[in-house]
Design a protein around this motif. Structure first.
Motif, PDB file in Angstrom:
ATOM      1  N   HIS A  30     -15.577  32.044 -68.201  1.00  0.00           N
ATOM      2  CA  HIS A  30     -16.356  31.492 -67.090  1.00  0.00           C
ATOM      3  C   HIS A  30     -15.878  30.087 -66.713  1.00  0.00           C
ATOM      4  CE1 HIS A  30     -19.125  34.821 -67.917  1.00  0.00           C
ATOM      5  NE2 HIS A  30     -18.866  34.542 -69.189  1.00  0.00           N
ATOM      6  N   GLN A  31     -14.802  29.634 -67.340  1.00  0.00           N
ATOM      7  CA  GLN A  31     -14.271  28.284 -67.131  1.00  0.00           C
ATOM      8  C   GLN A  31     -15.314  27.225 -67.482  1.00  0.00           C
ATOM      9  OE1 GLN A  31     -10.878  27.858 -66.393  1.00  0.00           O
ATOM     10  NE2 GLN A  31     -11.000  30.059 -66.805  1.00  0.00           N
ATOM     11  N   SER A  32     -16.046  27.466 -68.561  1.00  0.00           N
ATOM     12  CA  SER A  32     -17.091  26.537 -69.000  1.00  0.00           C
ATOM     13  C   SER A  32     -16.479  25.324 -69.676  1.00  0.00           C
ATOM     14  CB  SER A  32     -18.044  27.231 -69.972  1.00  0.00           C
ATOM     15  OG  SER A  32     -18.600  28.404 -69.401  1.00  0.00           O
ATOM     16  N   GLU A  33     -17.215  24.225 -69.626  1.00  0.00           N
ATOM     17  CA  GLU A  33     -16.798  23.009 -70.323  1.00  0.00           C
ATOM     18  C   GLU A  33     -17.209  23.057 -71.791  1.00  0.00           C
ATOM     19  OE1 GLU A  33     -17.451  18.154 -70.103  1.00  0.00           O
ATOM     20  OE2 GLU A  33     -18.773  19.480 -68.976  1.00  0.00           O
ATOM     21  N   TYR A  34     -18.465  23.365 -72.050  1.00  0.00           N
ATOM     22  CA  TYR A  34     -18.947  23.499 -73.421  1.00  0.00           C
ATOM     23  C   TYR A  34     -18.926  24.971 -73.788  1.00  0.00           C
ATOM     24  CZ  TYR A  34     -20.352  18.668 -72.870  1.00  0.00           C
ATOM     25  OH  TYR A  34     -20.346  17.313 -72.656  1.00  0.00           O
ATOM     26  N   ARG A 204     -32.524  30.757 -67.238  1.00  0.00           N
ATOM     27  CA  ARG A 204     -31.859  29.835 -68.154  1.00  0.00           C
ATOM     28  C   ARG A 204     -31.678  30.537 -69.504  1.00  0.00           C
ATOM     29  NH1 ARG A 204     -31.779  27.802 -63.803  1.00  0.00           N
ATOM     30  NH2 ARG A 204     -32.089  25.611 -63.239  1.00  0.00           N
ATOM     31  N   GLY A 205     -30.852  29.922 -70.365  1.00  0.00           N
ATOM     32  CA  GLY A 205     -30.606  30.472 -71.696  1.00  0.00           C
ATOM     33  C   GLY A 205     -30.058  29.398 -72.602  1.00  0.00           C
ATOM     34  N   SER A 206     -29.538  29.809 -73.751  1.00  0.00           N
ATOM     35  CA  SER A 206     -28.986  28.844 -74.714  1.00  0.00           C
ATOM     36  C   SER A 206     -27.749  29.413 -75.408  1.00  0.00           C
ATOM     37  CB  SER A 206     -30.048  28.455 -75.750  1.00  0.00           C
ATOM     38  OG  SER A 206     -30.589  29.603 -76.386  1.00  0.00           O
ATOM     39  N   ASP A 207     -26.927  30.146 -74.649  1.00  0.00           N
ATOM     40  CA  ASP A 207     -25.692  30.695 -75.215  1.00  0.00           C
ATOM     41  C   ASP A 207     -24.641  29.620 -75.447  1.00  0.00           C
ATOM     42  OD1 ASP A 207     -26.627  33.246 -75.308  1.00  0.00           O
ATOM     43  OD2 ASP A 207     -25.522  33.979 -73.567  1.00  0.00           O
ATOM     44  N   VAL A 208     -24.737  28.524 -74.692  1.00  0.00           N
ATOM     45  CA  VAL A 208     -23.722  27.475 -74.698  1.00  0.00           C
ATOM     46  C   VAL A 208     -24.362  26.181 -75.176  1.00  0.00           C
ATOM     47  CG1 VAL A 208     -22.191  26.105 -73.212  1.00  0.00           C
ATOM     48  CG2 VAL A 208     -22.421  28.563 -72.835  1.00  0.00           C
ATOM     49  N   PRO A 209     -23.718  25.419 -76.048  1.00  0.00           N
ATOM     50  CA  PRO A 209     -24.308  24.144 -76.464  1.00  0.00           C
ATOM     51  C   PRO A 209     -24.518  23.210 -75.281  1.00  0.00           C
ATOM     52  CG  PRO A 209     -22.413  24.716 -77.842  1.00  0.00           C
ATOM     53  CD  PRO A 209     -22.418  25.679 -76.698  1.00  0.00           C
ATOM     54  N   PHE A 210     -25.660  22.517 -75.277  1.00  0.00           N
ATOM     55  CA  PHE A 210     -25.960  21.407 -74.370  1.00  0.00           C
ATOM     56  C   PHE A 210     -26.321  21.823 -72.943  1.00  0.00           C
ATOM     57  CE2 PHE A 210     -22.674  19.970 -77.433  1.00  0.00           C
ATOM     58  CZ  PHE A 210     -23.531  19.277 -78.265  1.00  0.00           C
ATOM     59  N   ASN A 211     -25.885  22.968 -72.481  1.00  0.00           N
ATOM     60  CA  ASN A 211     -26.220  23.418 -71.132  1.00  0.00           C
ATOM     61  C   ASN A 211     -27.158  24.624 -71.224  1.00  0.00           C
ATOM     62  OD1 ASN A 211     -24.500  21.498 -69.976  1.00  0.00           O
ATOM     63  ND2 ASN A 211     -22.750  22.877 -70.039  1.00  0.00           N
TER      64      ASN A 211
END
Length: 596
Positions: A30-34, A204-211
């Motif tokens: 997904h081209q995520s940062e975190y 919303r969710g919590s699959d990725v740290p901080f976001n």
């Protein structure tokens, strides 16, 4: 006998596949940062924990390319790993593509995982390697056969914010996307960026740290919307809620199959910056593909009045926690209580967590004492954190995720008597921050046009900083939201027009390696110019609320206008934060916000 090092395992896999090299970007599909732990392959291979890097591995060399924000951190973390730090944008140091073209022979085969390369980056790499007589191959997941202890994909619950956050409901957001699709004669819109998907579906969710996001893809049609995720992440109640808005669910892995079934002659829009080459190849030849920024991305960066009102509440809540933390720190140091960089970051979390709307940090807190303050993205660890003493400078950059909004703020604090040089440097940084805060600019202006305002006073002394001045910030979403941005960059977010409702950071700094770092950061919102709202000119509203350290100022360097701005800002801080503080904290805040 010691087990093989991760790099040795990867090289053995390259040899097995007859590949001469591989390239691993620090991202996910997904081209995520975190990144979820499953996608943190660079960290597993090299030990580097920064968010921006590319790793290139051959049979005899491994190099990690990163930018100036991470030079000091990377040098420490890569020590003994067998990976060489390659500094980006430094004279005489090639970018990784140039290095590959120079070091590998014609006919070399370079492997990548096509899911991790967005279209522009893939095409540049392919063209450059082909011109050098090399072959670029989508080898799939090169780490799967060798990373035995690899974490699985995250499966955290997805939840609805339909009734929690201000703004249009998901049905209205989907209808807005579809109306824009109809205007452009589009049949389908593919979404790969997780924050775009969270925004348009009000989830919303919590699959990725901080976001507060979840890993998913989405395909929106003229009369349908399919969300591709792991079904076990969604409760029966949420499935029903989504179904009522015309949203169907499909498994995360089914998107390529569904794309492959699209009818010939249909029109599809995708964002090349967030869509991988693997997904692009799944789209049949007969489908016409248009490329542009995603429609939700263009909408979500413009926060409406209700969202901005909520964000202001988040700034008050965060500012109270900051004041409690700074007051606690000074008291602890006076009493001789031991405080480390790590324990101070934890103390800030303690104060924030007392607020029921707090959902966790928006990025790893930076608490850099003395020389660590010069490490732009320094992250203290419990076992290595420095003890904070009642002397020198302390840089704290921390952000929070609240149901009311996302925060990001930096303060540099004097813990003893500052030197005249430190006061000069701090004042130059502050003058730049104030200049950008007070900017008035035409509606067509872009971040690149304003960046010099923050740097001008440092430049006059032959000083500068290596990072951008500002980034976009989401609304209970990603702390780094693109577009917009403020930097000298000739391309990218800094070229996006600034529009009312956009929230950005304003964070000039100065870093002296081995000595100290200085950064002052507030979040700012683009608004119509208050003095002439109908003129077409725009200005910034400062959102963040926390005192600026007056002890570090060289008052002789401040103009009357700058003093006026600072006094007015500190009065706002006092008025907004005092009601939420204990009497001793109120007294501390009054002293720190004294009129100058």
């Amino acid at each position: 006998m010691l087990p093989p090092a991760p790099l040795d395992l990867l090289r053995a896999e390259l040899a097995r596949r007859n590949l001469d090299a591989c390239i691993l970007p620090n991202t996910d599909p997904h081209q995520s940062e975190y990144l979820a732990p499953h996608w943190q392959g660079i960290s597993w291979l090299s030990g580097f924990t920064g968010s921006a890097a590319t790793l290139a591995v051959t049979a005899s060399f491994a190099g990690l390319w990163t930018d100036s924000r991470y030079f000091i951190q990377a040098a420490r973390e890569l020590a003994g790993s067998g990976v060489t730090l390659m500094k980006l944008r430094v004279p005489h140091t090639p970018e990784f593509i140039e290095w590959l073209c120079t070091e590998l022979p014609a006919g070399a085969r370079v492997g990548i995982d096509g899911r991790l390369f967005a279209l522009p980056r893939y095409r540049e790499l392919e063209q450059r390697l082909q011109a050098a007589g090399m072959h670029l191959e989508d080898a799939g997941d090169l780490l799967a056969p060798v990373w035995q202890e690899r974490p699985g994909l995250p499966l955290q619950p997805v939840y609805s914010v339909e009734a929690l956050l201000p703004g249009p409901p998901r049905a209205a957001r989907l209808e807005s996307v579809r109306s824009q699709m109809a205007a452009r004669n589009l049949d389908w819109h593919l979404l790969a960026a997780v924050d775009d998907i969270a925004w348009v579906f009000n989830l919303r969710g919590s699959d990725v740290p901080f976001n507060p996001v979840f890993l998913a893809f989405a395909l929106i049609g003229r009369s349908s919307a399919t969300l591709f995720l792991h079904p076990e992440q969604v409760t029966h109640a949420l499935k029903a809620e989504l179904a009522a808005a015309g949203v169907t669910l499909a498994h995360y892995t089914r998107l390529p199959e569904v794309l492959g079934s699209l009818a010939r002659g249909s029109q599809l829009l995708l964002d090349p910056a967030t869509t991988s080459i693997a997904l692009r190849r799944a789209i049949p030849e007969g489908v016409t593909v248009q490329t542009d920024a995603s429609l939700p991305a263009q909408a979500k960066v413009r926060k409406g009045p209700e969202a901005l009102a909520a964000i202001r509440q988040a700034m008050v809540r965060d500012g109270i926690a900051w004041v409690q933390m700074l007051c606690w720190l000074e008291s602890a140091l006076r009493s001789g209580q031991p405080v480390t960089e790590y324990s101070l970051a934890q103390q800030l979390e303690t104060f924030r967590s007392a607020d029921p709307s707090y959902r966790g940090p928006s990025f790893p807190s930076i608490v850099g004492y003395g020389p660590q303050g010069a490490i732009v993205h320094y992250r203290p660890e419990a076992e290595h954190a420095a003890q904070i003493l009642p002397e020198g400078l302390l840089l704290i950059d921390a952000g929070g995720q609240y149901l009311h909004g996302t925060t990001d703020m930096t303060r540099t604090w004097a813990l003893g008597e500052p030197s005249p040089v430190q006061q000069t440097h701090y004042t130059l940084v502050l003058k730049g921050m104030i200049a950008l805060s007070r900017a008035v600019f035409p509606a067509a202006a872009r971040g690149v046009h304003l960046d010099v305002l923050a740097r001008q006073f440092l430049w006059q002394e032959g000083l500068n900083y290596g990072h951008g001045t500002g980034h976009g910030v989401g609304f209970f979403l990603c702390v780094h939201e693109s577009p917009p941005g403020i930097s000298p960059a000739a391309s990218g977010p800094a070229q996006a027009p600034l529009e009312p409702g956009m929230v950005l950071s304003n964070e000039p700094g100065l870093y002296l390696e081995g000595q100290y770092g200085i950064r002052i950061e507030n979040l700012i919102a683009v608004q119509p110019w208050p003095q002439a709202p109908e003129s077409g000119f725009l200005a910034f509203e400062t959102l963040s609320l926390c005192p600026i350290d007056l002890r570090l100022l060289d008052l002789a360097r401040l103009t009357d206008d700058e003093r006026g701005w600072l006094n007015a800002y500190h009065q706002r801080v006092l008025d907004a934060l005092s009601p939420g503080l204990a009497p001793a904290e109120q007294a501390w805040l009054h002293a720190r916000c004294a009129h100058i």
